[in-house]
Design an enzyme around this catalytic site. Structure first.
Site, PDB file in Angstrom:
ATOM      1  N   HIS A 123       0.821  -1.226   0.000  1.00  0.00           N
ATOM      2  CA  HIS A 123       0.000   0.000   0.000  1.00  0.00           C
ATOM      3  C   HIS A 123       0.852   1.272   0.000  1.00  0.00           C
ATOM      4  CE1 HIS A 123      -3.621  -2.274   0.497  1.00  0.00           C
ATOM      5  NE2 HIS A 123      -3.287  -2.734   1.686  1.00  0.00           N
ATOM      6  N   ASP A 159      -2.495 -10.852  -2.099  1.00  0.00           N
ATOM      7  CA  ASP A 159      -3.058 -10.288  -0.869  1.00  0.00           C
ATOM      8  C   ASP A 159      -4.515  -9.898  -1.136  1.00  0.00           C
ATOM      9  OD1 ASP A 159      -1.879  -8.785   1.849  1.00  0.00           O
ATOM     10  OD2 ASP A 159      -3.641  -7.778   1.001  1.00  0.00           O
ATOM     11  N   HIS A 161      -6.122  -7.388  -0.300  1.00  0.00           N
ATOM     12  CA  HIS A 161      -6.264  -5.963  -0.617  1.00  0.00           C
ATOM     13  C   HIS A 161      -5.519  -5.634  -1.907  1.00  0.00           C
ATOM     14  CE1 HIS A 161      -6.507  -6.308   3.849  1.00  0.00           C
ATOM     15  NE2 HIS A 161      -7.561  -5.517   3.659  1.00  0.00           N
ATOM     16  N   ASP A 246      -4.291 -12.815   3.676  1.00  0.00           N
ATOM     17  CA  ASP A 246      -5.528 -12.332   4.287  1.00  0.00           C
ATOM     18  C   ASP A 246      -6.778 -12.614   3.448  1.00  0.00           C
ATOM     19  OD1 ASP A 246      -4.470 -10.519   2.501  1.00  0.00           O
ATOM     20  OD2 ASP A 246      -4.412  -8.831   3.907  1.00  0.00           O
TER      21      ASP A 246
HETATM   22 ZN   LIG Z   1      -3.866  -7.193   2.867  1.00  0.00          ZN
END
Ligand SMILES: [Zn+2]
Length: 342
Positions: A123, A159, A161, A246
């Protein structure tokens, strides 16, 4: 020519406030996984800190200075990203571990390298900390590989996200392909199918947004119809994996239903492509994964599939009816058709 793990017991020194999901206990999972692989005879080395020059390939000088100035104190950088007194040093080690991984693999001393790091990185933007991430570890790694002479680098991010930072850092660069599978819509809000890169990089960002609740079969379909065919056509000189866990069915943040063995299958698919395209050169770096048991088991499966005599990809069958993968593949076909045969 085998697998090497890069790991430091110092990763626990990056601390977050009580109740924060990216907590130092995640480092204990990395410690335990490293100890188990060491006992099996796998080589493990401690990372060096990333250098300023390595960071500045993907981050602004002002931003690196701002993070360095958090040394010795606790700060909050964004609504969910914190530093403790040691965080700058630890973030340098996490990025440095990924640089070390690239050097091992590009230098051909090892076929594959797994960086067991925290904090995560995908991120982190060029000039902004976000989503628990300080420096963009895999972006630093990809830029280092390019500086070492890799003509084309592919990054695959599973991931849960979307890796907004990685996408943005390379979105106009046709030499770095970014493929992300992620829950969508979800944090951080980016990663729509229509985001395909810009300027010379058009077509070299491939987002695979999956509806909440996706199961192993959805991921298998996405890998077989999108991820693997695009990678084969791109023919990377090095494959880098943003390995977040995740999307696991037990993860407290993600809303997906991926099982532990599917993380092994995803890794095996990617290893297969690396074997075909780039003599097996693969670097993986840990991103998210917030259920400690799921993280330990899934990371273990992922590492297993990069070890010497691992079996080819064998996907578990979820036994749960889901059309999420099909819907995403159908959505992507027309968008990717100008760039890739899928
Ligand atoms: Zn994540």
């Amino acid at each position: 020519m085998s697998l090497i793990l890069i790991h430091s017991e110092r990763f626990a020194e990056h601390q977050t406030p009580p109740g924060h999901p990216e907590r130092p206990e995640r480092a204990e999972v990395l410690d335990a996984v490293a100890a188990r692989w060491r006992s099996h005879g796998t080589e493990i080395i401690a990372p060096r800190a990333a250098t300023r020059e390595q960071l500045l390939r993907v981050h602004d000088a002002d931003y690196v200075r701002r993070i360095s100035e958090t040394t010795g104190r606790a700060t909050q950088l964004d609504p969910d990203t914190y530093t403790s007194p040691e965080s700058y040093d630890i973030a340098l080690l996490a990025a440095g571990a990924c640089v070390d991984a690239v050097e091992r693999v590009m230098g051909a001393s090892h076929r594959a390298a797994y960086a067991l790091v925290r904090p995560p990185g995908h991120h982190a933007e060029r000039a902004r900390a976000m989503g628990f991430c300080l420096f963009n570890n895999v972006a630093v790694a990809a830029a280092h590989a390019r500086a070492m002479g890799a003509a084309k680098v592919a990054i695959v991010d599973f991931d849960v996200h979307h890796g907004n930072g990685t996408q943005h850092i390379f979105d106009s660069d046709p030499h770095v392909l970014y493929i992300s599978l992620h829950q969508f819509p979800y944090y951080p809000g980016t990663g729509a199918a229509e985001e395909i890169g810009r300027e010379a990089g058009r077509g070299f960002t491939v987002n695979v947004p999956l509806e909440v609740g996706a199961v192993d079969d959805d991921y298998q379909l996405a890998f077989r119809r999108i991820v693997v065919p695009v990678l084969r056509q791109f023919e990377p000189s090095l494959l880098i994996v943003s390995a977040g866990f995740d999307a696991h069915e037990h993860d407290p943040l993600g809303g997906m239903r991926v099982t532990t063995p599917a993380f092994g299958a995803m890794t095996a698919e990617l290893r297969g492509v690396a074997d075909e395209c780039c003599r097996g050169r693969l670097v993986a770096a840990v991103e998210g994964g917030y259920d400690l048991q799921a993280l330990a088991a899934s990371l273990d499966q992922s590492i297993e599939r990069l070890s010497e005599n691992a079996a080819p990809a064998a996907w578990p069958t979820s036994g749960i009816a889901s059309s999420r993968g099909q819907a995403t593949v159908a959505e992507l076909r027309p968008l990717l058709a100008p760039f890739w045969t899928i």
